[in-house]
Design a protein around this motif. Structure first.
Motif, PDB file in Angstrom:
ATOM      1  N   PHE A   1      30.012  -2.546  32.304  1.00  0.00           N
ATOM      2  CA  PHE A   1      28.560  -2.492  32.392  1.00  0.00           C
ATOM      3  C   PHE A   1      28.129  -2.951  33.773  1.00  0.00           C
ATOM      4  N   TYR A   2      26.879  -2.713  34.079  1.00  0.00           N
ATOM      5  CA  TYR A   2      26.338  -3.016  35.395  1.00  0.00           C
ATOM      6  C   TYR A   2      25.245  -4.067  35.258  1.00  0.00           C
ATOM      7  N   GLU A   3      25.312  -5.074  36.110  1.00  0.00           N
ATOM      8  CA  GLU A   3      24.281  -6.095  36.163  1.00  0.00           C
ATOM      9  C   GLU A   3      23.590  -5.959  37.514  1.00  0.00           C
TER      10      GLU A   3
ATOM     11  N   THR B   1      22.874  -2.581  32.210  1.00  0.00           N
ATOM     12  CA  THR B   1      22.967  -1.228  31.677  1.00  0.00           C
ATOM     13  C   THR B   1      24.427  -0.809  31.566  1.00  0.00           C
ATOM     14  N   PHE B   2      24.694   0.093  30.648  1.00  0.00           N
ATOM     15  CA  PHE B   2      26.040   0.627  30.466  1.00  0.00           C
ATOM     16  C   PHE B   2      26.199   1.983  31.150  1.00  0.00           C
TER      17      PHE B   2
ATOM     18  N   GLU C   1      34.790  -2.816  27.888  1.00  0.00           N
ATOM     19  CA  GLU C   1      33.606  -2.030  28.244  1.00  0.00           C
ATOM     20  C   GLU C   1      33.146  -2.412  29.646  1.00  0.00           C
TER      21      GLU C   1
END
Length: 100
Positions: free
Chosen positions: A56-58, A83-84, A54
């Motif tokens: 995702f964003y940090e 957030t994904f 997966e």
């Protein structure tokens, strides 16, 4: 409180929030949009991460303002968001001359 009163109250809160945004936007360098929030910030660090297949964003923001009508304090020193969904970061244009 009636439904009409509640709608009117929420509309007034949104208008006050927009006016606050208009007053503070020139203090910031970046506009950041996530799937849940809208931020103004002076420092942005966006990292794309992957775990278990997966993505995702940090996102780490410093010296930020949060568009959230229900927050009592919208100015924050540091924000970390995970957030994904996609994140949009835009640098605000600064005018060469500011009028008094």
């Amino acid at each position: 409180m009636s439904a009409h009163d509640l709608e009117e109250y929420e509309a007034e809160m949104e208008l006050a929030l927009y006016r606050e945004y208009r007053d503070v936007v020139s203090l910031f360098t970046y506009v950041v949009e996530t799937d849940r929030r809208f931020y103004l910030a002076n420092q942005v660090d966006l990292q794309v991460r992957s775990a278990g297949g997966e993505v995702f964003y940090e996102l780490t923001l410093a010296d930020a303002w949060v568009w959230d009508v229900y927050r009592s304090s919208r100015f924050v020193r540091s924000v970390r968001v995970v957030t994904f969904k996609d994140v949009n970061v835009e640098e605000l244009a600064k005018p060469d001359i500011s009028l008094p």
